[in-house]
Design an enzyme around this catalytic site. Structure first.
Site, PDB file in Angstrom:
ATOM      1  N   HIS A   1       0.821  -1.231   0.000  1.00 33.97           N
ATOM      2  CA  HIS A   1       0.000   0.000   0.000  1.00 33.97           C
ATOM      3  C   HIS A   1       0.850   1.274   0.000  1.00 33.97           C
ATOM      4  O   HIS A   1       0.309   2.364  -0.184  1.00 33.97           O
ATOM      5  CB  HIS A   1      -0.934   0.029   1.210  1.00 33.97           C
ATOM      6  CG  HIS A   1      -2.018  -1.002   1.166  1.00 33.97           C
ATOM      7  ND1 HIS A   1      -2.875  -1.126   0.094  1.00 33.97           N
ATOM      8  CD2 HIS A   1      -2.382  -1.964   2.059  1.00 33.97           C
ATOM      9  CE1 HIS A   1      -3.724  -2.125   0.335  1.00 33.97           C
ATOM     10  NE2 HIS A   1      -3.443  -2.655   1.508  1.00 33.97           N
TER      11      HIS A   1
ATOM     12  N   ASP B   1      -4.969 -12.724   2.951  1.00 35.65           N
ATOM     13  CA  ASP B   1      -6.225 -12.249   3.530  1.00 35.65           C
ATOM     14  C   ASP B   1      -7.435 -12.492   2.623  1.00 35.65           C
ATOM     15  O   ASP B   1      -8.543 -12.077   2.956  1.00 35.65           O
ATOM     16  CB  ASP B   1      -6.120 -10.774   3.949  1.00 35.65           C
ATOM     17  CG  ASP B   1      -5.334  -9.933   2.968  1.00 35.65           C
ATOM     18  OD1 ASP B   1      -5.030 -10.417   1.860  1.00 35.65           O
ATOM     19  OD2 ASP B   1      -5.009  -8.773   3.314  1.00 35.65           O
TER      20      ASP B   1
ATOM     21  N   ASP C   1      -2.839 -10.452  -2.662  1.00 39.55           N
ATOM     22  CA  ASP C   1      -3.427  -9.944  -1.419  1.00 39.55           C
ATOM     23  C   ASP C   1      -4.868  -9.505  -1.724  1.00 39.55           C
ATOM     24  O   ASP C   1      -5.158  -9.054  -2.829  1.00 39.55           O
ATOM     25  CB  ASP C   1      -2.600  -8.751  -0.927  1.00 39.55           C
ATOM     26  CG  ASP C   1      -3.008  -8.270   0.451  1.00 39.55           C
ATOM     27  OD1 ASP C   1      -2.310  -8.603   1.425  1.00 39.55           O
ATOM     28  OD2 ASP C   1      -4.025  -7.556   0.556  1.00 39.55           O
TER      29      ASP C   1
ATOM     30  N   HIS D   1      -6.444  -7.023  -0.770  1.00 37.69           N
ATOM     31  CA  HIS D   1      -6.550  -5.576  -0.990  1.00 37.69           C
ATOM     32  C   HIS D   1      -5.724  -5.194  -2.218  1.00 37.69           C
ATOM     33  O   HIS D   1      -4.663  -5.774  -2.465  1.00 37.69           O
ATOM     34  CB  HIS D   1      -6.014  -4.813   0.229  1.00 37.69           C
ATOM     35  CG  HIS D   1      -6.712  -5.164   1.509  1.00 37.69           C
ATOM     36  ND1 HIS D   1      -6.226  -6.115   2.380  1.00 37.69           N
ATOM     37  CD2 HIS D   1      -7.869  -4.712   2.029  1.00 37.69           C
ATOM     38  CE1 HIS D   1      -7.067  -6.220   3.416  1.00 37.69           C
ATOM     39  NE2 HIS D   1      -8.074  -5.392   3.226  1.00 37.69           N
TER      40      HIS D   1
END
Ligand SMILES: [Zn+2]
Length: 308
Positions: free
Chosen positions: A125, A245, A162, A164
């Site tokens: 991120h 995740d 991931d 996200h």
């Protein structure tokens, strides 16, 4: 296959507030899973601390200064809404980078076919100028740049599964066709980016997944969008932003993968790396917040890397 796992106890010293999902127990859970005898052939090395110059491969100096000035002498300090630093956080972050760089060196020198770096804080991120989403510096972007500068890699592919979207990695390589960035992620979900229409210089491939979907949708998107893009791109090096995740147990998202899906996806990337990248894969831990889901999934991924 020779697989190296890079680890370092400093990663446990990056402290976060009570109840924060990105916590030291994540690595303790993975370490317990790695005690199984099937991991005995794994070469385990201490990740070296990276120097600040590595940060500058993917970030301007101002970002490094901003992060450094946010490190507290004691206690815990918020860098932004979700991202916290404790006194050892800078050393942990720099050691995550050092591990990533050492992993790249190991696969390009032939010391290993592939490598996994079990570090925290995560990185995907972190944008050029911004720490966010538990991430300070973009480890995978730094690894890609290091492979290009030090080892002459010309076509680096980053695959990010991931749950996200890897907004930071996309930001850093947005107009750089020497790096292919491919991501599967839940949408809508934090951080909000990752639509199919975000294509950069034709080097960004987003494969968003709807909430409450599972293995079938993930594998279909992976095959039809990411594997085809890899075939066209012909990478000479593959990096994986390995977050776990998207596992069905994870509390931060609503994708229902099982550990076997990470075995499958790892296998497909090993195939791709065998075709054009001399088997070279480096995988970096990103998210994964259910301890059991993370330990099972990351263990499955690492075991697959070991078997080739
Ligand atoms: Zn994540």
């Amino acid at each position: 296959m020779t697989t190296i796992l890079f680890e370092n106890p400093i990663f446990l010293e990056h402290k976060v507030p009570e109840g924060h999902p990105e916590r030291p127990d994540r690595l303790k859970a993975l370490n317990l899973a790695l005690e199984h005898e099937r991991f005995s052939p794994l070469t385990r090395l201490e990740a070296p601390q990276g120097n600040e110059d590595f940060v500058l491969l993917a970030h301007p100096e101002q970002h490094l200064r901003t992060v450094m000035s946010a490190i507290p002498e004691d206690g815990i300090n918020a860098l932004e809404a979700d991202t916290y630093a404790s006194p050892a956080s800078l050393q942990a972050a720099l050691t995550g980078i050092g591990g990533a760089v050492a992993a790249v060196d190991a696969v390009f020198s032939g010391k290993a076919d592939n490598a996994f770096v079990a570090s925290r804080p995560p990185g995907h991120h972190a944008e050029k100028n911004k720490a966010m989403g538990f991430c300070f510096f973009n480890n995978i972007a730094i690894a890609a740049r290091h492979a290009q500068r030090k080892h002459g890699a010309e076509r680096v592919a980053i695959v990010d599964w991931d749950v996200h979207h890897g907004n930071g990695t996309q930001d850093i390589f947005w107009d750089d066709p020497s790096v292919l960035f491919c991501s599967t992620h839940q949408m809508p979900l934090y951080p909000g980016s990752g639509a199919k229409t975000e294509t950069g210089a034709g080097n960004i491939v987003n494969a968003p997944l709807s909430p409450d979907t599972g293995s079938e949708h993930f594998r279909e998107a992976f095959k039809s969008r990411i594997l085809t893009a890899l075939d066209d791109f012909r990478p000479d090096f593959i990096l994986i932003s390995a977050g776990f995740d998207a596992h069905y147990r994870d509390p931060l998202a609503q994708i229902n993968l099982v550990a076997d899906d990470f075995d499958w996806a790892t296998g497909r990337l090993l195939d791709a790396a065998g075709k054009t990248a001399n088997n070279r894969i480096v995988s970096l831990l990103e998210g994964g917040y259910d301890l059991q889901g993370l330990a099972e999934s990351a263990g499955t991924h690492i075991y697959r890397l070991m078997r080739g």
